[in-house]
Design a protein around this motif. Structure first.
Motif, PDB file in Angstrom:
ATOM      1  N   THR A   1      18.834   9.506   7.237  1.00 20.96           N
ATOM      2  CA  THR A   1      17.890   8.424   7.001  1.00 20.96           C
ATOM      3  C   THR A   1      16.677   8.509   7.922  1.00 20.96           C
ATOM      4  O   THR A   1      15.843   7.601   7.926  1.00 20.96           O
TER       5      THR A   1
ATOM      6  N   CYS B   1      10.749  14.225  -0.724  1.00 21.28           N
ATOM      7  CA  CYS B   1      11.614  14.161   0.444  1.00 21.28           C
ATOM      8  C   CYS B   1      13.065  14.306   0.006  1.00 21.28           C
ATOM      9  O   CYS B   1      13.483  13.738  -0.996  1.00 21.28           O
ATOM     10  N   CYS B   2      13.802  15.071   0.764  1.00 21.66           N
ATOM     11  CA  CYS B   2      15.210  15.296   0.467  1.00 21.66           C
ATOM     12  C   CYS B   2      16.030  14.144   1.050  1.00 21.66           C
ATOM     13  O   CYS B   2      15.828  13.743   2.200  1.00 21.66           O
ATOM     14  N   VAL B   3      16.943  13.632   0.266  1.00 20.62           N
ATOM     15  CA  VAL B   3      17.774  12.519   0.702  1.00 20.62           C
ATOM     16  C   VAL B   3      19.164  12.705   0.112  1.00 20.62           C
ATOM     17  O   VAL B   3      19.328  13.316  -0.947  1.00 20.62           O
TER      18      VAL B   3
ATOM     19  N   ARG C   1       6.420  19.171   7.282  1.00 18.20           N
ATOM     20  CA  ARG C   1       7.430  18.136   7.047  1.00 18.20           C
ATOM     21  C   ARG C   1       8.665  18.813   6.473  1.00 18.20           C
ATOM     22  O   ARG C   1       8.590  19.483   5.436  1.00 18.20           O
TER      23      ARG C   1
ATOM     24  N   LEU D   1       9.993   8.378   8.626  1.00 22.16           N
ATOM     25  CA  LEU D   1       8.777   9.119   8.292  1.00 22.16           C
ATOM     26  C   LEU D   1       7.978   8.395   7.212  1.00 22.16           C
ATOM     27  O   LEU D   1       6.743   8.365   7.253  1.00 22.16           O
TER      28      LEU D   1
ATOM     29  N   PRO E   1      12.100  10.920  -4.191  1.00 23.57           N
ATOM     30  CA  PRO E   1      13.268  11.444  -3.497  1.00 23.57           C
ATOM     31  C   PRO E   1      13.924  12.578  -4.287  1.00 23.57           C
ATOM     32  O   PRO E   1      13.907  12.581  -5.517  1.00 23.57           O
TER      33      PRO E   1
ATOM     34  N   VAL F   1      14.324  10.268   7.312  1.00 21.54           N
ATOM     35  CA  VAL F   1      13.197  10.320   6.379  1.00 21.54           C
ATOM     36  C   VAL F   1      12.647   8.917   6.109  1.00 21.54           C
ATOM     37  O   VAL F   1      11.449   8.756   5.836  1.00 21.54           O
TER      38      VAL F   1
ATOM     39  N   THR G   1      12.697  17.840   5.430  1.00 23.37           N
ATOM     40  CA  THR G   1      13.621  16.720   5.246  1.00 23.37           C
ATOM     41  C   THR G   1      14.973  17.259   4.816  1.00 23.37           C
ATOM     42  O   THR G   1      15.057  18.240   4.081  1.00 23.37           O
TER      43      THR G   1
ATOM     44  N   GLY H   1      12.858  15.164   9.202  1.00 20.73           N
ATOM     45  CA  GLY H   1      13.590  13.936   8.948  1.00 20.73           C
ATOM     46  C   GLY H   1      14.993  14.255   8.470  1.00 20.73           C
ATOM     47  O   GLY H   1      15.168  14.883   7.428  1.00 20.73           O
TER      48      GLY H   1
ATOM     49  N   MET I   1       4.747  10.520   4.629  1.00 18.31           N
ATOM     50  CA  MET I   1       5.328  11.230   3.493  1.00 18.31           C
ATOM     51  C   MET I   1       4.580  10.961   2.191  1.00 18.31           C
ATOM     52  O   MET I   1       5.086  11.271   1.120  1.00 18.31           O
TER      53      MET I   1
END
Length: 368
Positions: free
Chosen positions: A140, A156-158, A187, A145, A175, A142, A189, A137, A151
């Motif tokens: 965005t 998750c990396c954002v 996964r 996902l 996040p 992610v 990200t 992902g 997830m």
């Protein structure tokens, strides 16, 4: 020279065997195959950075033949993909069998609550997960996902820019906005932007070797690949600073937020004397370089309180303070409250102090 087998042939063989594509590494001598899912109004920079890293690793020089890497652009129905800047990517393919690929990379688009959810894309991502193919992902992407319920229970990396939107829409997801990308096995990200090139190089190195990853980055004028845990640049913005020496000093300070760089060292790095750099800072900003650097490190701490789950102790260390008490004392002097109280306010949706900006007006001709 034997030409590498086309991606579709390899995929057909795997479909006949009905087994998930295994994780491959550089010694396997098979091309790296990547499928891109381009969502509506996808962001161009992360897409271009990722695919160009593959392109440059795929062939000798800049010839762009898909030899060591294969890639396919896919959309729901196979229609052209329209980016957020208005440029279209064509031709695109309808969604293919996930087993054709080593990775499926999802490039997300502009987040608008009024946009219809691409249900076909979400169903496809679920098929990818069932097939055991790793999902990536980007930016965005992610969000897609998460919407596909892929997830749950994962970090998750954002980007810091999308952190608030993600936490408000998906409060059960954790996040991470203080690093470039996260590899969680099946996964991956990525915060997006140019960090997509770092993630692509990471995958190229894994499958083809470091030499090919570095070849891509060097042609893209990137000195070296940054690791996933490399911090994201923080959104600190200054008003116009006219003096070139002061601008150079500020850049150095920004690059060393985790340490208390001395004024003597700062002067040495910009090729000036301590007395001169202090004078110029006071003329330009009204404060000396030491206080400026400390205020900036405190602002970095304020940002981490809002957008990371790090403890106050960890944040103080990341900001270059000797201990938590030292950090907390200066923090309260700067912002009028303790780090713990400021974090609680942020969790309630309050922002007594804007964590994004540090405005220091230029003081043209001012003394002090």
């Amino acid at each position: 020279m034997r030409r590498a087998a086309p991606c579709r042939t390899l995929g057909a063989i795997r479909r006949e065997r009905r087994v998930p594509r295994p994780m491959r590494h550089s010694h396997d001598n098979e091309p790296l195959s990547v499928g891109f899912v381009l969502l509506r109004r996808f962001t161009m920079m992360p897409f271009a950075a990722f695919v160009d890293c593959l392109r440059l690793a795929a062939d000798e020089g800049d010839r762009s033949r898909q030899l060591r890497c294969h890639w396919v652009f896919m959309t729901s129905g196979g229609h052209d993909a329209m980016s957020s800047c208005g440029a279209a990517v064509t031709p695109c393919s309808p969604f293919r069998d996930p087993r054709d690929f080593d990775y499926i990379v999802v490039i997300g688009g502009v987040q608008d609550e009024h946009d219809a959810v691409d249900e076909a894309a979400l169903h496809y991502l679920q098929r990818v997960a069932e097939a055991g193919v790793p999902l990536v992902g980007v930016c965005t992407g992610v969000f897609a996902l998460i919407q596909a319920e892929l997830m749950n229970g994962r970090r998750c990396c954002v980007s810091w820019y999308h952190h608030g939107d993600l936490t408000s829409r998906f409060p059960d997801i954790e996040p991470v906005a203080d690093r470039l990308f996260i590899d969680d096995g099946d996964r991956l990200t990525c915060a997006g932007g140019i960090a997509s090139a770092d993630l692509a190089a990471y995958l190229v190195e894994r499958h083809l070797g470091k030499a090919w990853a570095m070849k891509s980055l060097h042609i893209m004028l990137i000195d070296e690949a940054r690791r996933g845990e490399h911090p994201q640049p923080q959104p600190v913005v200054f008003d116009k600073v006219a003096d070139r020496l002061v601008r150079r000093a500020i850049t150095i300070i920004e690059q060393h937020l985790g340490e208390a760089i001395t004024v003597d060292e700062l002067a040495r790095r910009v090729g000036s004397s301590r007395r001169n750099i202090e004078r110029k800072f006071r003329e330009e900003l009204g404060i000396g370089p030491q206080k400026f650097a400390r205020d900036l490190r405190l602002r970095y701490g304020l940002w981490m309180l809002h957008y990371t789950a790090k403890s106050v102790t960890e944040i103080g260390e990341r900001c270059g303070f000797a201990d938590t008490a030292h950090f907390s004392r200066h923090f309260r002097e700067a912002f009028g409250d303790t780090p713990t109280a400021m974090r609680k306010a942020a969790q309630r949706g309050e922002t007594p102090v804007d964590p994004f900006f540090l405005h220091i007006a230029s003081r043209e001709g001012a003394g002090g």
